[in-house]
Enzyme design. Structure first.
Site, PDB file in Angstrom:
ATOM      1  CG  HIS A  76      20.926 -22.917   0.291  1.00  0.00           C
ATOM      2  ND1 HIS A  76      22.113 -23.599   0.419  1.00  0.00           N
ATOM      3  CD2 HIS A  76      20.311 -23.453  -0.784  1.00  0.00           C
ATOM      4  CE1 HIS A  76      22.207 -24.506  -0.543  1.00  0.00           C
ATOM      5  NE2 HIS A  76      21.125 -24.424  -1.293  1.00  0.00           N
ATOM      6  CE1 TYR A 205      31.116 -23.128   6.272  1.00  0.00           C
ATOM      7  CE2 TYR A 205      28.793 -23.558   5.830  1.00  0.00           C
ATOM      8  CZ  TYR A 205      29.945 -22.810   5.613  1.00  0.00           C
ATOM      9  OH  TYR A 205      29.920 -21.746   4.746  1.00  0.00           O
ATOM     10  N   PRO A 297      37.555 -18.272   3.400  1.00  0.00           N
ATOM     11  CG  PRO A 297      37.812 -20.139   2.026  1.00  0.00           C
ATOM     12  CD  PRO A 297      38.588 -19.138   2.836  1.00  0.00           C
ATOM     13  CE  LYS A 301      29.594 -13.544   5.975  1.00  0.00           C
ATOM     14  NZ  LYS A 301      28.235 -13.136   5.762  1.00  0.00           N
ATOM     15  CE1 TYR A 389      27.919 -19.582   6.204  1.00  0.00           C
ATOM     16  CE2 TYR A 389      26.037 -18.919   4.881  1.00  0.00           C
ATOM     17  CZ  TYR A 389      27.177 -19.677   5.038  1.00  0.00           C
ATOM     18  OH  TYR A 389      27.583 -20.510   4.022  1.00  0.00           O
TER      19      TYR A 389
END
Length: 404
Positions: A76, A205, A297, A301, A389
Protein backbone atom coordinates in the site's frame (compact mmCIF):
# COMPACT_ATOMS: atom_id res chain seq x y z
CA UNK A 1 14.32 -32.05 21.46
CA UNK A 2 16.02 -32.07 24.88
CA UNK A 3 14.53 -29.46 27.18
CA UNK A 4 17.33 -26.92 27.75
CA UNK A 5 18.23 -25.74 31.25
CA UNK A 6 20.81 -23.12 30.27
CA UNK A 7 20.96 -20.49 27.52
CA UNK A 8 22.45 -17.13 26.71
CA UNK A 9 19.17 -15.28 26.10
CA UNK A 10 15.89 -16.57 27.50
CA UNK A 11 12.96 -15.17 25.49
CA UNK A 12 9.57 -15.33 27.19
CA UNK A 13 6.78 -15.04 24.62
CA UNK A 14 6.43 -16.62 21.19
CA UNK A 15 4.64 -13.77 19.44
CA UNK A 16 6.18 -11.72 16.63
CA UNK A 17 8.59 -9.83 18.93
CA UNK A 18 10.01 -12.93 20.61
CA UNK A 19 10.19 -14.93 17.40
CA UNK A 20 11.83 -12.14 15.39
CA UNK A 21 14.41 -11.61 18.12
CA UNK A 22 15.10 -15.34 18.22
CA UNK A 23 15.51 -15.47 14.45
CA UNK A 24 18.04 -12.63 14.32
CA UNK A 25 19.98 -13.97 17.32
CA UNK A 26 20.11 -17.47 15.82
CA UNK A 27 21.55 -16.06 12.60
CA UNK A 28 24.12 -14.10 14.61
CA UNK A 29 25.17 -17.23 16.50
CA UNK A 30 23.74 -16.08 19.85
CA UNK A 31 22.14 -18.98 21.73
CA UNK A 32 18.52 -18.43 22.82
CA UNK A 33 15.43 -20.34 23.97
CA UNK A 34 11.83 -19.23 23.34
CA UNK A 35 9.15 -20.11 25.90
CA UNK A 36 5.52 -19.62 24.82
CA UNK A 37 2.63 -20.16 27.23
CA UNK A 38 0.06 -21.11 24.58
CA UNK A 39 -0.01 -24.00 22.13
CA UNK A 40 1.13 -23.57 18.54
CA UNK A 41 -2.39 -23.61 17.07
CA UNK A 42 -3.53 -20.78 19.33
CA UNK A 43 -0.46 -18.67 18.58
CA UNK A 44 -0.83 -19.10 14.83
CA UNK A 45 -4.51 -18.12 14.91
CA UNK A 46 -4.28 -15.15 17.29
CA UNK A 47 -5.76 -12.18 15.40
CA UNK A 48 -3.81 -8.96 15.81
CA UNK A 49 -2.33 -6.25 13.61
CA UNK A 50 -2.25 -6.29 9.84
CA UNK A 51 -0.07 -3.33 8.77
CA UNK A 52 3.71 -3.66 8.45
CA UNK A 53 5.89 -0.58 8.18
CA UNK A 54 8.75 -0.33 5.72
CA UNK A 55 11.29 -0.92 8.52
CA UNK A 56 9.53 -4.06 9.73
CA UNK A 57 9.44 -5.49 6.22
CA UNK A 58 13.12 -4.61 5.77
CA UNK A 59 13.95 -6.47 9.00
CA UNK A 60 11.97 -9.56 7.97
CA UNK A 61 13.71 -9.58 4.60
CA UNK A 62 17.13 -9.17 6.20
CA UNK A 63 16.64 -12.26 8.38
CA UNK A 64 15.17 -14.39 5.60
CA UNK A 65 11.59 -14.34 6.90
CA UNK A 66 9.85 -12.47 4.09
CA UNK A 67 9.56 -15.01 1.27
CA UNK A 68 5.78 -15.45 1.68
CA UNK A 69 5.30 -11.81 2.65
CA UNK A 70 6.85 -10.70 -0.64
CA UNK A 71 4.66 -13.15 -2.51
CA UNK A 72 1.32 -12.64 -0.76
CA UNK A 73 1.51 -9.30 1.08
CA UNK A 74 -0.43 -6.33 -0.28
CA UNK A 75 1.74 -3.26 -0.89
CA UNK A 76 0.00 0.00 0.00
CA UNK A 77 1.33 3.38 -1.03
CA UNK A 78 -1.08 5.47 1.04
CA UNK A 79 -4.29 5.80 3.03
CA UNK A 80 -7.52 7.67 2.41
CA UNK A 81 -9.02 10.12 4.91
CA UNK A 82 -12.75 10.88 4.86
CA UNK A 83 -14.67 13.65 6.61
CA UNK A 84 -17.67 15.84 5.78
CA UNK A 85 -18.40 13.58 2.79
CA UNK A 86 -14.95 14.50 1.42
CA UNK A 87 -12.09 12.13 0.63
CA UNK A 88 -8.36 12.81 0.49
CA UNK A 89 -5.55 10.36 -0.28
CA UNK A 90 -2.18 10.68 1.46
CA UNK A 91 0.53 9.31 -0.83
CA UNK A 92 3.37 7.82 1.21
CA UNK A 93 6.24 7.31 -1.28
CA UNK A 94 6.10 10.85 -2.65
CA UNK A 95 6.13 12.29 0.87
CA UNK A 96 8.65 9.95 2.53
CA UNK A 97 11.30 9.31 -0.08
CA UNK A 98 9.77 6.01 -1.18
CA UNK A 99 8.66 4.39 2.08
CA UNK A 100 5.38 2.45 2.07
CA UNK A 101 3.45 -0.15 4.11
CA UNK A 102 2.30 -3.73 3.59
CA UNK A 103 -0.95 -5.47 4.56
CA UNK A 104 0.13 -8.85 5.92
CA UNK A 105 -1.55 -10.19 9.04
CA UNK A 106 0.43 -10.71 12.23
CA UNK A 107 -0.78 -14.33 12.24
CA UNK A 108 1.08 -14.87 8.97
CA UNK A 109 4.27 -13.26 10.29
CA UNK A 110 4.11 -15.58 13.29
CA UNK A 111 3.54 -18.66 11.12
CA UNK A 112 6.55 -17.77 8.98
CA UNK A 113 8.85 -17.23 11.96
CA UNK A 114 7.72 -20.41 13.73
CA UNK A 115 8.32 -22.47 10.60
CA UNK A 116 11.83 -21.05 10.26
CA UNK A 117 12.74 -21.66 13.90
CA UNK A 118 11.51 -25.25 13.82
CA UNK A 119 13.33 -25.86 10.53
CA UNK A 120 16.51 -24.60 12.19
CA UNK A 121 15.98 -27.04 15.07
CA UNK A 122 16.30 -24.15 17.53
CA UNK A 123 14.58 -24.37 20.95
CA UNK A 124 10.94 -23.20 20.86
CA UNK A 125 8.73 -24.60 23.62
CA UNK A 126 4.95 -24.21 23.38
CA UNK A 127 2.70 -24.76 26.42
CA UNK A 128 5.57 -23.50 28.58
CA UNK A 129 3.90 -21.52 31.36
CA UNK A 130 6.39 -19.13 32.99
CA UNK A 131 5.59 -18.58 36.65
CA UNK A 132 8.42 -16.27 37.72
CA UNK A 133 11.75 -14.72 36.80
CA UNK A 134 14.25 -14.46 39.65
CA UNK A 135 17.71 -12.99 39.99
CA UNK A 136 17.20 -10.07 37.66
CA UNK A 137 19.90 -8.16 39.52
CA UNK A 138 22.43 -11.02 39.23
CA UNK A 139 24.51 -12.23 36.29
CA UNK A 140 22.45 -15.44 36.08
CA UNK A 141 18.69 -14.72 36.09
CA UNK A 142 16.46 -17.78 36.19
CA UNK A 143 13.16 -18.37 34.42
CA UNK A 144 10.84 -20.72 36.31
CA UNK A 145 8.25 -22.45 34.15
CA UNK A 146 6.10 -25.54 33.74
CA UNK A 147 6.28 -27.70 30.62
CA UNK A 148 4.65 -31.07 29.98
CA UNK A 149 3.46 -31.18 33.57
CA UNK A 150 6.93 -30.70 35.04
CA UNK A 151 8.32 -27.66 36.86
CA UNK A 152 11.55 -26.57 35.20
CA UNK A 153 14.12 -23.78 35.31
CA UNK A 154 16.08 -22.00 32.59
CA UNK A 155 19.25 -20.20 33.67
CA UNK A 156 20.18 -17.32 31.37
CA UNK A 157 22.69 -14.54 30.89
CA UNK A 158 19.76 -12.28 30.01
CA UNK A 159 15.98 -12.63 30.02
CA UNK A 160 13.80 -10.77 27.52
CA UNK A 161 10.10 -10.32 28.25
CA UNK A 162 8.09 -10.45 25.02
CA UNK A 163 5.10 -11.83 26.92
CA UNK A 164 2.66 -8.96 26.52
CA UNK A 165 0.82 -6.54 28.76
CA UNK A 166 -0.29 -9.26 31.20
CA UNK A 167 3.04 -11.09 31.16
CA UNK A 168 5.19 -12.30 34.02
CA UNK A 169 8.59 -10.88 33.14
CA UNK A 170 7.76 -7.27 33.96
CA UNK A 171 7.02 -8.41 37.53
CA UNK A 172 10.68 -9.36 37.92
CA UNK A 173 11.50 -5.65 38.04
CA UNK A 174 10.95 -4.25 41.56
CA UNK A 175 7.81 -2.14 41.72
CA UNK A 176 9.68 0.89 42.96
CA UNK A 177 11.94 0.83 39.89
CA UNK A 178 9.10 1.06 37.34
CA UNK A 179 7.26 4.14 36.18
CA UNK A 180 4.02 3.57 34.32
CA UNK A 181 2.19 6.05 32.10
CA UNK A 182 -1.29 5.22 30.90
CA UNK A 183 -4.34 6.65 29.16
CA UNK A 184 -7.61 4.74 28.73
CA UNK A 185 -9.82 6.01 25.92
CA UNK A 186 -13.59 6.51 26.42
CA UNK A 187 -14.50 4.37 23.40
CA UNK A 188 -13.68 1.01 21.81
CA UNK A 189 -13.42 -0.52 18.36
CA UNK A 190 -16.04 -2.99 17.16
CA UNK A 191 -14.10 -5.07 14.64
CA UNK A 192 -15.43 -7.53 12.10
CA UNK A 193 -13.96 -9.92 9.55
CA UNK A 194 -16.13 -10.43 6.48
CA UNK A 195 -15.93 -12.74 3.49
CA UNK A 196 -16.18 -9.98 0.91
CA UNK A 197 -13.52 -8.37 -1.30
CA UNK A 198 -12.44 -4.97 0.07
CA UNK A 199 -14.37 -1.97 -1.25
CA UNK A 200 -11.13 0.01 -1.40
CA UNK A 201 -7.57 -0.36 -2.66
CA UNK A 202 -6.06 1.20 0.49
CA UNK A 203 -7.21 1.73 4.07
CA UNK A 204 -9.96 4.29 4.67
CA UNK A 205 -9.96 6.31 7.92
CA UNK A 206 -13.31 8.04 8.34
CA UNK A 207 -14.25 10.88 10.70
CA UNK A 208 -18.01 11.09 11.23
CA UNK A 209 -20.43 12.84 13.61
CA UNK A 210 -21.55 9.29 14.49
CA UNK A 211 -18.00 8.19 15.31
CA UNK A 212 -14.91 6.80 13.64
CA UNK A 213 -14.83 3.98 11.07
CA UNK A 214 -11.96 2.12 9.41
CA UNK A 215 -11.98 -0.02 6.29
CA UNK A 216 -9.03 -2.41 6.12
CA UNK A 217 -8.48 -5.86 4.64
CA UNK A 218 -6.74 -9.16 5.27
CA UNK A 219 -6.56 -10.38 1.67
CA UNK A 220 -8.11 -9.68 -1.74
CA UNK A 221 -11.18 -11.66 -0.61
CA UNK A 222 -11.44 -10.82 3.13
CA UNK A 223 -12.30 -7.39 4.55
CA UNK A 224 -11.51 -6.12 8.05
CA UNK A 225 -13.67 -3.21 9.26
CA UNK A 226 -14.07 -1.29 12.50
CA UNK A 227 -16.63 0.98 14.12
CA UNK A 228 -16.11 3.26 17.09
CA UNK A 229 -18.50 2.14 19.86
CA UNK A 230 -18.97 2.93 23.58
CA UNK A 231 -16.84 0.98 26.03
CA UNK A 232 -18.56 -2.16 27.22
CA UNK A 233 -20.50 -2.71 23.99
CA UNK A 234 -21.68 -6.30 23.51
CA UNK A 235 -20.74 -7.37 19.96
CA UNK A 236 -23.75 -9.69 19.89
CA UNK A 237 -26.08 -6.70 20.38
CA UNK A 238 -25.63 -5.60 16.75
CA UNK A 239 -27.24 -7.42 13.86
CA UNK A 240 -25.26 -7.89 10.66
CA UNK A 241 -27.49 -5.42 8.84
CA UNK A 242 -27.06 -2.81 11.58
CA UNK A 243 -23.27 -3.16 11.31
CA UNK A 244 -23.22 -2.73 7.53
CA UNK A 245 -25.72 0.14 7.64
CA UNK A 246 -23.65 2.00 10.21
CA UNK A 247 -20.43 1.44 8.28
CA UNK A 248 -22.06 2.71 5.11
CA UNK A 249 -23.26 5.85 6.87
CA UNK A 250 -19.87 6.66 8.36
CA UNK A 251 -17.97 6.05 5.12
CA UNK A 252 -20.40 8.12 3.01
CA UNK A 253 -18.79 10.50 0.50
CA UNK A 254 -19.98 12.48 -2.46
CA UNK A 255 -19.54 10.40 -5.59
CA UNK A 256 -20.22 6.87 -6.72
CA UNK A 257 -18.26 4.88 -4.09
CA UNK A 258 -20.13 1.88 -2.69
CA UNK A 259 -19.50 -0.35 0.34
CA UNK A 260 -19.86 -4.01 -0.59
CA UNK A 261 -21.38 -6.29 2.01
CA UNK A 262 -20.70 -9.94 2.82
CA UNK A 263 -20.85 -12.69 5.42
CA UNK A 264 -19.47 -11.56 8.80
CA UNK A 265 -17.31 -14.40 10.14
CA UNK A 266 -15.81 -12.82 13.27
CA UNK A 267 -16.72 -9.95 15.56
CA UNK A 268 -15.10 -8.54 18.68
CA UNK A 269 -14.95 -5.33 20.71
CA UNK A 270 -11.44 -4.00 21.39
CA UNK A 271 -10.80 -1.54 24.27
CA UNK A 272 -8.26 1.18 23.54
CA UNK A 273 -5.42 2.38 25.74
CA UNK A 274 -2.00 3.97 25.69
CA UNK A 275 0.57 2.51 28.09
CA UNK A 276 4.33 2.89 28.59
CA UNK A 277 6.59 1.36 31.22
CA UNK A 278 9.96 2.90 31.99
CA UNK A 279 12.67 1.71 32.09
CA UNK A 280 12.63 -1.20 29.64
CA UNK A 281 15.67 -2.76 31.28
CA UNK A 282 16.57 -3.51 34.88
CA UNK A 283 19.60 -5.64 35.64
CA UNK A 284 19.63 -8.62 33.31
CA UNK A 285 15.91 -8.36 32.45
CA UNK A 286 14.73 -6.47 29.37
CA UNK A 287 11.21 -5.77 28.08
CA UNK A 288 10.07 -5.56 24.46
CA UNK A 289 6.78 -5.09 22.63
CA UNK A 290 3.50 -5.08 24.54
CA UNK A 291 5.28 -5.97 27.77
CA UNK A 292 6.64 -2.42 27.73
CA UNK A 293 4.13 -0.38 25.74
CA UNK A 294 0.63 -0.39 24.25
CA UNK A 295 -0.73 2.01 21.62
CA UNK A 296 -4.29 2.47 20.36
CA UNK A 297 -4.50 0.75 16.96
CA UNK A 298 -5.39 3.89 15.00
CA UNK A 299 -1.78 4.58 14.01
CA UNK A 300 -0.92 0.93 13.16
CA UNK A 301 2.12 1.06 15.46
CA UNK A 302 1.80 -1.91 17.87
CA UNK A 303 3.49 -4.73 15.95
CA UNK A 304 5.90 -2.31 14.32
CA UNK A 305 7.05 -0.85 17.64
CA UNK A 306 7.66 -4.39 18.90
CA UNK A 307 9.73 -5.13 15.81
CA UNK A 308 11.81 -1.96 16.23
CA UNK A 309 12.45 -2.88 19.89
CA UNK A 310 13.87 -6.27 19.01
CA UNK A 311 15.90 -4.95 16.06
CA UNK A 312 17.67 -2.61 18.49
CA UNK A 313 17.95 -5.39 21.07
CA UNK A 314 19.30 -7.96 18.62
CA UNK A 315 22.00 -5.53 17.53
CA UNK A 316 22.91 -4.91 21.17
CA UNK A 317 23.16 -8.62 21.98
CA UNK A 318 25.20 -9.25 18.85
CA UNK A 319 27.62 -6.48 19.84
CA UNK A 320 27.89 -7.88 23.37
CA UNK A 321 28.50 -11.43 22.14
CA UNK A 322 31.18 -10.27 19.71
CA UNK A 323 33.04 -7.75 21.86
CA UNK A 324 31.91 -8.17 25.46
CA UNK A 325 30.82 -4.55 25.65
CA UNK A 326 27.40 -3.78 27.12
CA UNK A 327 27.20 -0.19 25.85
CA UNK A 328 24.31 -0.90 23.45
CA UNK A 329 22.47 -3.02 26.01
CA UNK A 330 22.90 -0.26 28.60
CA UNK A 331 21.44 2.24 26.12
CA UNK A 332 18.58 -0.04 24.99
CA UNK A 333 15.81 1.50 27.08
CA UNK A 334 16.67 5.12 26.27
CA UNK A 335 17.12 4.31 22.57
CA UNK A 336 13.73 2.62 22.26
CA UNK A 337 11.76 5.01 24.43
CA UNK A 338 12.49 7.95 22.13
CA UNK A 339 10.82 6.11 19.26
CA UNK A 340 8.06 4.73 21.49
CA UNK A 341 6.97 8.16 22.71
CA UNK A 342 6.99 9.45 19.13
CA UNK A 343 4.69 6.55 18.17
CA UNK A 344 2.53 7.09 21.25
CA UNK A 345 2.07 10.71 20.24
CA UNK A 346 1.24 9.85 16.63
CA UNK A 347 -1.25 7.18 17.74
CA UNK A 348 -2.86 9.64 20.15
CA UNK A 349 -3.04 12.24 17.39
CA UNK A 350 -4.72 9.87 14.93
CA UNK A 351 -7.11 8.63 17.61
CA UNK A 352 -8.21 11.98 18.99
CA UNK A 353 -8.45 13.60 15.54
CA UNK A 354 -10.68 10.91 14.07
CA UNK A 355 -12.85 9.74 16.99
CA UNK A 356 -15.79 11.49 18.60
CA UNK A 357 -15.49 11.64 22.39
CA UNK A 358 -18.67 11.13 24.47
CA UNK A 359 -18.40 14.67 25.86
CA UNK A 360 -17.19 16.27 22.64
CA UNK A 361 -18.28 19.85 22.03
CA UNK A 362 -18.91 21.56 18.70
CA UNK A 363 -15.66 23.45 19.29
CA UNK A 364 -13.74 20.17 19.58
CA UNK A 365 -15.27 18.92 16.35
CA UNK A 366 -14.30 22.11 14.52
CA UNK A 367 -10.70 21.61 15.66
CA UNK A 368 -10.71 18.06 14.28
CA UNK A 369 -12.08 19.22 10.94
CA UNK A 370 -9.52 22.01 10.76
CA UNK A 371 -6.77 19.44 11.35
CA UNK A 372 -8.06 17.21 8.56
CA UNK A 373 -8.44 20.17 6.22
CA UNK A 374 -4.82 21.13 6.85
CA UNK A 375 -3.56 17.62 6.05
CA UNK A 376 -5.44 17.86 2.76
CA UNK A 377 -3.98 21.27 1.86
CA UNK A 378 -0.52 21.41 3.44
CA UNK A 379 2.30 19.25 2.03
CA UNK A 380 4.11 19.66 5.35
CA UNK A 381 1.17 18.31 7.38
CA UNK A 382 0.64 15.45 4.93
CA UNK A 383 4.36 14.59 5.00
CA UNK A 384 4.37 14.48 8.80
CA UNK A 385 1.47 12.05 8.80
CA UNK A 386 2.98 9.94 6.03
CA UNK A 387 6.41 9.79 7.67
CA UNK A 388 4.98 8.61 10.97
CA UNK A 389 2.53 6.15 9.44
CA UNK A 390 5.00 4.51 7.05
CA UNK A 391 7.46 4.29 9.92
CA UNK A 392 10.50 6.24 11.02
CA UNK A 393 13.84 4.51 10.47
CA UNK A 394 14.82 2.46 13.51
CA UNK A 395 16.83 4.52 15.96
CA UNK A 396 15.27 7.82 14.89
CA UNK A 397 12.70 9.30 17.24
CA UNK A 398 11.39 11.98 14.89
CA UNK A 399 10.65 15.62 15.57
CA UNK A 400 8.76 16.62 18.68
CA UNK A 401 5.30 18.12 18.46
CA UNK A 402 2.05 17.01 16.99
CA UNK A 403 1.91 16.15 13.28
CA UNK A 404 0.57 19.35 11.77
Amino acid sequence: MTTPSRTTVGIVGGGPAGLLLARVLHQAGVDCVVLEARDRTYVEQRQRAGILEQGTVDALRACGAAERLDREGLVHDGIELRWNRRRHRVDFPSLTGGRRVWVYAQTEVVKDLIALRLADGAPLLFDAQVTAVTGADTDRPVVQYTHEGTARTLTCDYVVGCDGFHGVVRKAIPEGQLHTFERVYPYSWFGILADVPPSCDELIYAHSPRGFALHSMRSPTVSRLYLQVPNGTDPASWSDQEIWDELETRFAVDGDWKLDRGLITQRAVLPMRSFVTEPMRWGRVLLAGDAAHIVPPTGAKGLNLAASDVIVLADAFTQWAATGTTDALDAYSDTCLKRIWRAEHFSWFMTTTLHTAPDQSAFDTRLQLAELDRIATSPHAAAELAENYAGLPVGRAGAAGRPV
